[in-house]
Design a protein around this motif. Structure first.
Motif, PDB file in Angstrom:
ATOM      1  N   VAL A  96    -123.931 -76.065 -65.357  1.00 31.71           N
ATOM      2  CA  VAL A  96    -122.902 -75.715 -64.367  1.00 31.71           C
ATOM      3  C   VAL A  96    -121.776 -74.923 -65.026  1.00 31.71           C
ATOM      4  CG1 VAL A  96    -121.200 -76.642 -62.760  1.00 31.71           C
ATOM      5  CG2 VAL A  96    -123.445 -77.683 -62.908  1.00 31.71           C
ATOM      6  N   VAL A  97    -121.349 -75.362 -66.214  1.00 30.44           N
ATOM      7  CA  VAL A  97    -120.239 -74.683 -66.904  1.00 30.44           C
ATOM      8  C   VAL A  97    -120.644 -73.263 -67.292  1.00 30.44           C
ATOM      9  CG1 VAL A  97    -118.824 -74.712 -68.996  1.00 30.44           C
ATOM     10  CG2 VAL A  97    -119.195 -76.816 -67.709  1.00 30.44           C
ATOM     11  N   ILE A  98    -121.888 -73.068 -67.760  1.00 30.12           N
ATOM     12  CA  ILE A  98    -122.339 -71.732 -68.155  1.00 30.12           C
ATOM     13  C   ILE A  98    -122.352 -70.795 -66.941  1.00 30.12           C
ATOM     14  CG2 ILE A  98    -124.356 -70.416 -68.922  1.00 30.12           C
ATOM     15  CD1 ILE A  98    -124.972 -72.713 -70.842  1.00 30.12           C
ATOM     16  N   LYS A  99    -122.891 -71.250 -65.820  1.00 30.37           N
ATOM     17  CA  LYS A  99    -122.912 -70.421 -64.607  1.00 30.37           C
ATOM     18  C   LYS A  99    -121.505 -70.109 -64.129  1.00 30.37           C
ATOM     19  CE  LYS A  99    -127.293 -72.425 -63.057  1.00 30.37           C
ATOM     20  NZ  LYS A  99    -127.928 -73.279 -62.048  1.00 30.37           N
ATOM     21  N   THR A 100    -120.629 -71.118 -64.185  1.00 27.62           N
ATOM     22  CA  THR A 100    -119.248 -70.912 -63.739  1.00 27.62           C
ATOM     23  C   THR A 100    -118.524 -69.908 -64.623  1.00 27.62           C
ATOM     24  OG1 THR A 100    -119.187 -73.175 -62.889  1.00 27.62           O
ATOM     25  CG2 THR A 100    -117.080 -72.077 -63.236  1.00 27.62           C
ATOM     26  N   LEU A 101    -118.654 -70.056 -65.941  1.00 29.08           N
ATOM     27  CA  LEU A 101    -117.985 -69.135 -66.862  1.00 29.08           C
ATOM     28  C   LEU A 101    -118.551 -67.725 -66.755  1.00 29.08           C
ATOM     29  CD1 LEU A 101    -117.535 -71.351 -70.059  1.00 29.08           C
ATOM     30  CD2 LEU A 101    -115.827 -70.737 -68.330  1.00 29.08           C
ATOM     31  N   PHE A 102    -119.833 -67.609 -66.419  1.00 29.00           N
ATOM     32  CA  PHE A 102    -120.401 -66.280 -66.215  1.00 29.00           C
ATOM     33  C   PHE A 102    -119.733 -65.593 -65.019  1.00 29.00           C
ATOM     34  CE2 PHE A 102    -123.469 -63.593 -63.916  1.00 29.00           C
ATOM     35  CZ  PHE A 102    -123.661 -62.608 -64.871  1.00 29.00           C
ATOM     36  N   LEU A 103    -119.521 -66.325 -63.928  1.00 28.12           N
ATOM     37  CA  LEU A 103    -118.856 -65.735 -62.762  1.00 28.12           C
ATOM     38  C   LEU A 103    -117.390 -65.402 -63.073  1.00 28.12           C
ATOM     39  CD1 LEU A 103    -120.311 -67.915 -59.856  1.00 28.12           C
ATOM     40  CD2 LEU A 103    -121.009 -65.635 -60.578  1.00 28.12           C
ATOM     41  N   VAL A 104    -116.733 -66.263 -63.869  1.00 29.34           N
ATOM     42  CA  VAL A 104    -115.365 -65.941 -64.301  1.00 29.34           C
ATOM     43  C   VAL A 104    -115.355 -64.671 -65.147  1.00 29.34           C
ATOM     44  CG1 VAL A 104    -113.413 -66.751 -65.689  1.00 29.34           C
ATOM     45  CG2 VAL A 104    -114.591 -68.335 -64.162  1.00 29.34           C
ATOM     46  N   PHE A 105    -116.353 -64.526 -66.025  1.00 27.07           N
ATOM     47  CA  PHE A 105    -116.474 -63.303 -66.829  1.00 27.07           C
ATOM     48  C   PHE A 105    -116.646 -62.084 -65.941  1.00 27.07           C
ATOM     49  CE2 PHE A 105    -119.633 -60.294 -68.533  1.00 27.07           C
ATOM     50  CZ  PHE A 105    -118.882 -59.714 -69.535  1.00 27.07           C
TER      51      PHE A 105
END
Length: 269
Positions: free
Chosen positions: A168-177
Motif C-alpha cells: 500500500v505504501v509503495i503504491k501511495t508513494l508512487f502516486l505522490v511521486f
C-alpha cells in the motif's frame, strides 16, 4: 472525503484572519476550487461502490485479488474514473497545474500571503499530508490496496501482513511521486480553465461513468473473466486511439508564419 473537506475551513479562516483583501480573495477562490472538485471525486468513488457493491474498504480490497481484478481494469469506465479521481485529487490538494491558491502573479500568494515561518510550514505540512491521504484512497479503491505483494490466502492465515502494508505504501508513494512529477511538467491553468475543466468535462464524464458501470454490471455478472478480458481489450484500444490522435496532432507542427505577400493581401482586405 469528509476529512479532506475540512481543509476548506482552514483556508477560509486563514484568509479572513489575515485582514487583507488579497488573502480574502485568495481564500474564496481556493474554497470554490476545493468544493467544486469534491464533486467528481465523490462521483468517481460512487462508480467503485456500484461495482464492488459495498462501502467497506476492506471488502473493496478483498474483491481485487490479482492485478487483472483491480478495479481500474475491471471495466473501461472505472479506468476513466481513476484518472478523473486522480486529477480531481490534484486539484483538491492545490497542486500544479491547479495551484491557483498560490498564484503569486495574480493575488500575491493567495490565502497564506501574511504567513511566514512555522505558520507557513503548517499549511504545506497539511498539503503534503492530504496528498498522501488521497493517494492512499486511490490505491485502495482502484489499485488493489494491499494486493500485488501478498494474496488473500496469506492475509487469511495472518502471514506476511507487513508486506501488505509495504505494498500500500509503495503504491501511495508512487502516486505522490506522479503529483510531484506533474508539478515540474505542466504550467498553471487560469481560474476560468480550472472551473471549466471541472463543471463542463469532469462532472459529465463522471455521470457517464456511473451510467456505464451500471449497464456493465447488468450485462456481465460479478467476477466474470469475460468482463475483465473485454475491459482490458477496450482499454488498450482506447489508449492506442488516444495516442494515435495525439501523435497525429503533434506531428503537424506549428503553422508557418504568413509570407510577405499574404500579409499584404490580408492588410489590403
Amino acid at each position: 472525503m469528509a476529512i479532506s473537506s475540512v481543509i476548506v475551513m482552514g483556508v477560509i479562516m486563514a484568509g479572513w484572519a489575515s485582514n487583507s483583501k488579497w488573502s480574502l480573495l485568495g481564500a474564496m477562490r481556493s474554497a470554490a476550487q476545493i468544493v467544486s472538485y469534491e464533486i467528481p471525486i465523490g462521483l468517481g468513488i460512487l462508480s467503485v461502490v456500484m461495482l464492488a457493491q459495498t462501502l467497506n474498504m476492506q471488502e473493496i480490497v478483498k474483491g481485487q485479488d490479482g492485478i487483472a481484478n483491480w478495479l481500474i481494469f475491471r471495466t473501461p469506465f472505472t479506468f476513466i474514473a481513476f484518472f478523473v479521481f486522480f486529477i480531481s485529487s490534484i486539484a483538491e490538494v492545490n497542486r500544479t497545474p491547479f495551484d491557483l491558491p498560490e498564484a503569486e502573479s495574480e493575488l500575491v500568494a493567495g490565502f497564506h500571503t501574511e504567513y511566514s515561518g512555522m505558520r507557513f510550514a503548517l499549511f504545506f505540512i497539511a498539503e503534503y499530508a492530504n496528498m498522501f491521504a488521497v493517494s492512499a484512497i486511490a490505491s485502495t479503491l482502484f489499485l488493489g490496496g494491499w494486493h500485488g505483494i501478498v494474496t488473500r490466502r496469506d492475509v487469511a492465515r495472518s502471514r506476511h501482513s507487513w508486506l501488505g502494508l509495504l505494498g500500500v505504501v509503495i503504491k501511495t508513494l508512487f502516486l505522490v511521486f506522479v503529483m510531484m512529477w506533474i508539478r515540474w511538467t505542466l504550467p498553471r491553468l487560469r481560474v476560468d480553465q480550472l472551473m471549466n475543466l471541472c463543471w463542463k468535462y469532469f462532472i459529465p464524464i463522471s455521470f457517464f461513468n456511473i451510467l456505464g458501470v451500471g449497464i456493465w454490471g447488468l450485462i456481465f455478472p460479478k467476477d466474470s473473466r469475460l468482463s475483465i478480458i473485454i475491459s482490458i481489450a477496450a482499454i488498450i484500444l482506447g489508449l492506442i486511439f488516444t495516442f494515435g490522435v495525439l501523435g497525429k496532432s503533434l506531428s503537424k507542427g506549428p503553422k508557418p508564419p504568413p509570407s510577405s505577400a499574404e500579409r499584404r493581401v490580408s492588410a489590403t482586405t
